[in-house]
Design a protein around this motif. Structure first.
Motif, mmCIF file in Angstrom:
data_model
loop_
_atom_site.group_PDB
_atom_site.id
_atom_site.type_symbol
_atom_site.label_atom_id
_atom_site.label_comp_id
_atom_site.label_asym_id
_atom_site.label_seq_id
_atom_site.Cartn_x
_atom_site.Cartn_y
_atom_site.Cartn_z
ATOM 1 N N PHE A 179 52.363 37.516 61.054
ATOM 2 C CA PHE A 179 52.207 37.752 59.629
ATOM 3 C C PHE A 179 51.424 36.629 58.959
ATOM 4 N N THR A 180 50.715 36.995 57.900
ATOM 5 C CA THR A 180 50.106 36.048 56.970
ATOM 6 C C THR A 180 50.392 36.534 55.556
ATOM 7 N N LEU A 181 50.711 35.595 54.679
ATOM 8 C CA LEU A 181 51.021 35.927 53.284
ATOM 9 C C LEU A 181 49.818 35.617 52.404
ATOM 10 N N ILE A 182 49.235 36.660 51.813
ATOM 11 C CA ILE A 182 48.132 36.510 50.854
ATOM 12 C C ILE A 182 48.442 37.428 49.669
ATOM 13 N N PRO A 183 48.467 36.922 48.456
ATOM 14 C CA PRO A 183 48.816 37.774 47.311
ATOM 15 C C PRO A 183 47.725 38.799 47.026
ATOM 16 N N ILE A 184 48.095 39.820 46.278
ATOM 17 C CA ILE A 184 47.112 40.796 45.828
ATOM 18 C C ILE A 184 46.176 40.142 44.817
ATOM 19 N N GLY A 185 45.025 40.767 44.617
ATOM 20 C CA GLY A 185 44.088 40.273 43.618
ATOM 21 C C GLY A 185 43.800 41.336 42.569
ATOM 22 N N PHE A 186 43.222 40.900 41.468
ATOM 23 C CA PHE A 186 42.805 41.839 40.422
ATOM 24 C C PHE A 186 41.708 41.164 39.607
ATOM 25 N N ASP A 187 41.029 41.948 38.798
ATOM 26 C CA ASP A 187 39.934 41.438 37.981
ATOM 27 C C ASP A 187 40.512 40.847 36.702
ATOM 28 N N ALA A 188 40.883 39.583 36.776
ATOM 29 C CA ALA A 188 41.542 38.940 35.635
ATOM 30 C C ALA A 188 40.664 38.924 34.396
ATOM 31 N N SER A 189 39.351 38.846 34.581
ATOM 32 C CA SER A 189 38.455 38.783 33.426
ATOM 33 C C SER A 189 38.518 40.058 32.592
ATOM 34 N N SER A 190 38.894 41.182 33.217
ATOM 35 C CA SER A 190 38.999 42.442 32.478
ATOM 36 C C SER A 190 40.167 42.444 31.498
ATOM 37 N N TYR A 191 41.090 41.480 31.682
ATOM 38 C CA TYR A 191 42.268 41.414 30.824
ATOM 39 C C TYR A 191 42.329 40.086 30.085
ATOM 40 N N ALA A 192 41.163 39.463 29.898
ATOM 41 C CA ALA A 192 41.125 38.170 29.225
ATOM 42 C C ALA A 192 41.679 38.288 27.808
ATOM 43 N N PRO A 193 42.347 37.237 27.333
ATOM 44 C CA PRO A 193 42.889 37.286 25.966
ATOM 45 C C PRO A 193 41.784 37.451 24.933
ATOM 46 N N ASP A 194 42.120 38.063 23.815
ATOM 47 C CA ASP A 194 41.166 38.326 22.748
ATOM 48 C C ASP A 194 41.652 37.649 21.469
ATOM 49 N N SER A 195 40.999 36.564 21.111
ATOM 50 C CA SER A 195 41.421 35.807 19.927
ATOM 51 C C SER A 195 41.213 36.591 18.633
ATOM 52 N N ARG A 239 45.619 33.391 36.204
ATOM 53 C CA ARG A 239 44.181 33.524 36.402
ATOM 54 C C ARG A 239 43.652 32.764 37.620
ATOM 55 N N PRO A 240 44.017 31.500 37.851
ATOM 56 C CA PRO A 240 43.454 30.814 39.018
ATOM 57 C C PRO A 240 44.054 31.243 40.350
ATOM 58 N N ARG A 241 45.164 31.954 40.347
ATOM 59 C CA ARG A 241 45.850 32.320 41.590
ATOM 60 C C ARG A 241 45.526 33.724 42.066
ATOM 61 N N TYR A 242 45.338 34.662 41.131
ATOM 62 C CA TYR A 242 45.271 36.069 41.513
ATOM 63 C C TYR A 242 43.951 36.745 41.162
ATOM 64 N N ASP A 243 43.037 36.032 40.536
ATOM 65 C CA ASP A 243 41.701 36.587 40.307
ATOM 66 C C ASP A 243 41.032 36.809 41.664
ATOM 67 N N TRP A 244 40.133 37.803 41.735
ATOM 68 C CA TRP A 244 39.538 38.166 43.023
ATOM 69 C C TRP A 244 38.903 36.992 43.767
ATOM 70 N N PRO A 245 38.173 36.093 43.133
ATOM 71 C CA PRO A 245 37.585 34.983 43.905
ATOM 72 C C PRO A 245 38.623 34.143 44.636
ATOM 73 N N ALA A 246 39.769 33.884 44.010
ATOM 74 C CA ALA A 246 40.812 33.081 44.663
ATOM 75 C C ALA A 246 41.375 33.814 45.867
ATOM 76 N N VAL A 247 41.658 35.106 45.721
ATOM 77 C CA VAL A 247 42.198 35.887 46.830
ATOM 78 C C VAL A 247 41.137 36.033 47.926
ATOM 79 N N GLY A 248 39.879 36.213 47.520
ATOM 80 C CA GLY A 248 38.803 36.310 48.498
ATOM 81 C C GLY A 248 38.689 35.066 49.359
ATOM 82 N N ARG A 249 38.861 33.900 48.759
ATOM 83 C CA ARG A 249 38.799 32.660 49.530
ATOM 84 C C ARG A 249 39.927 32.592 50.561
ATOM 85 N N ALA A 250 41.102 33.097 50.194
ATOM 86 C CA ALA A 250 42.224 33.112 51.136
ATOM 87 C C ALA A 250 41.911 34.006 52.337
#
Length: 271
Positions: free
Chosen positions: A64-80, A241-252
């Protein structure tokens, strides 16, 4: 990525009529599949510790290897600039998925009335495609709206005061929770909802309640306390954002591929 048979178990529990025994039989077949067909792979990737432990019970010899799921965090960025409805609680997802159905019912029927008893102006919106009949029926309750599918989920999240995810069952990491946190929306959840999120602390990145009374109390606190809502929302977003955005998961995954290639002898790129 998660424990397949547990998903089918949840669907069987929610099903009625002939569908329930058919799903239970399907879950038994899937358990046999999980116990045999994952063998021979260099790695079996799972997304969280809970599912890892369950699958390890099926076959502790699997690599087994543990890698979290990813998602497009930028699509849900906060809106001031978003106009926030300060009395609106939101829960979102695919509303025909059994764990979501049960969470929505628990939220609307057990938790939300306790919030209304303190904050009568509070509103609950249940947002997402294909609402099951049991979810649609919740719209008959005081203060509850069931929207069905919407064009822009981010605007519903950023326009709400707090996200509630009182999950009672299900597997894997809850992508909908990651989406809400990425929008800097304070989240109130059961312990199951944040399974797989490492090093998370109740009262900092989100608020955790074990009972309907605790969940309702947390929701009331967020509705009433601007500073708490802003701090929990910002801290949750900074965690996700730094843990589950696609680039972070892709690096894993790249690190995993390199490791497996090295174990098997890296192919000669020249052929």
């Amino acid at each position: 990525m998660d424990t397949w048979h547990l998903n089918v178990d949840a669907r069987a529990e929610a099903a009625t009529g002939l569908r329930a025994p058919l799903l239970r039989a399907d879950a038994k077949r899937i358990r046999r599949f999980e116990a045999s067909e994952y063998r021979g792979f260099d790695r079996v990737v799972v997304s969280n510790e809970g599912d890892l432990a369950t699958l390890r019970e099926r076959d502790p010899t699997l690599p087994f290897t543990l890698i979290p799921i990813g998602f497009d965090a930028s699509s849900y960025a906060p809106d001031s600039q978003a106009v926030v409805d300060r009395s609106r609680i939101i829960f979102h997802g695919a509303m025909n998925y059994a764990p979501n159905v049960r969470a929505a019912e628990y939220l609307a029927r057990e938790v939300f009335p306790r919030v209304q008893a303190v904050r009568p102006e509070a509103r609950l919106v249940i947002v997402g495609r294909d609402p099951a009949a049991r979810v649609s029926a919740l719209a008959q309750l005081s203060g509850v709206e069931v929207t069905g599918e919407v064009d822009d989920m981010r605007s519903w999240l950023t326009g709400s005061r707090v996200w509630a995810g009182p999950f009672l069952d299900g597997t894997g990491i809850k992508t909908k929770l990651l989406e809400a946190m990425a929008a800097d929306l304070p989240c109130v959840v059961t312990p199951l909802a944040h399974r797989g999120l490492d090093d998370i602390t109740s009262g900092e990145q989100l608020l955790v309640g074990f009972t309907e009374e605790e969940l309702a109390s947390h929701l009331v606190r967020v509705l009433e306390d601007d500073a708490l809502a802003q701090e929990v929302g910002r801290t949750g977003g900074a965690y996700v954002r730094p843990r589950y955005d696609w680039p972070a998961v892709g690096r894993a995954y790249m690190r995993l591929y390199e490791q497996v290639l090295a174990e098997n002898g890296r192919p000669d790129p020249t052929g």
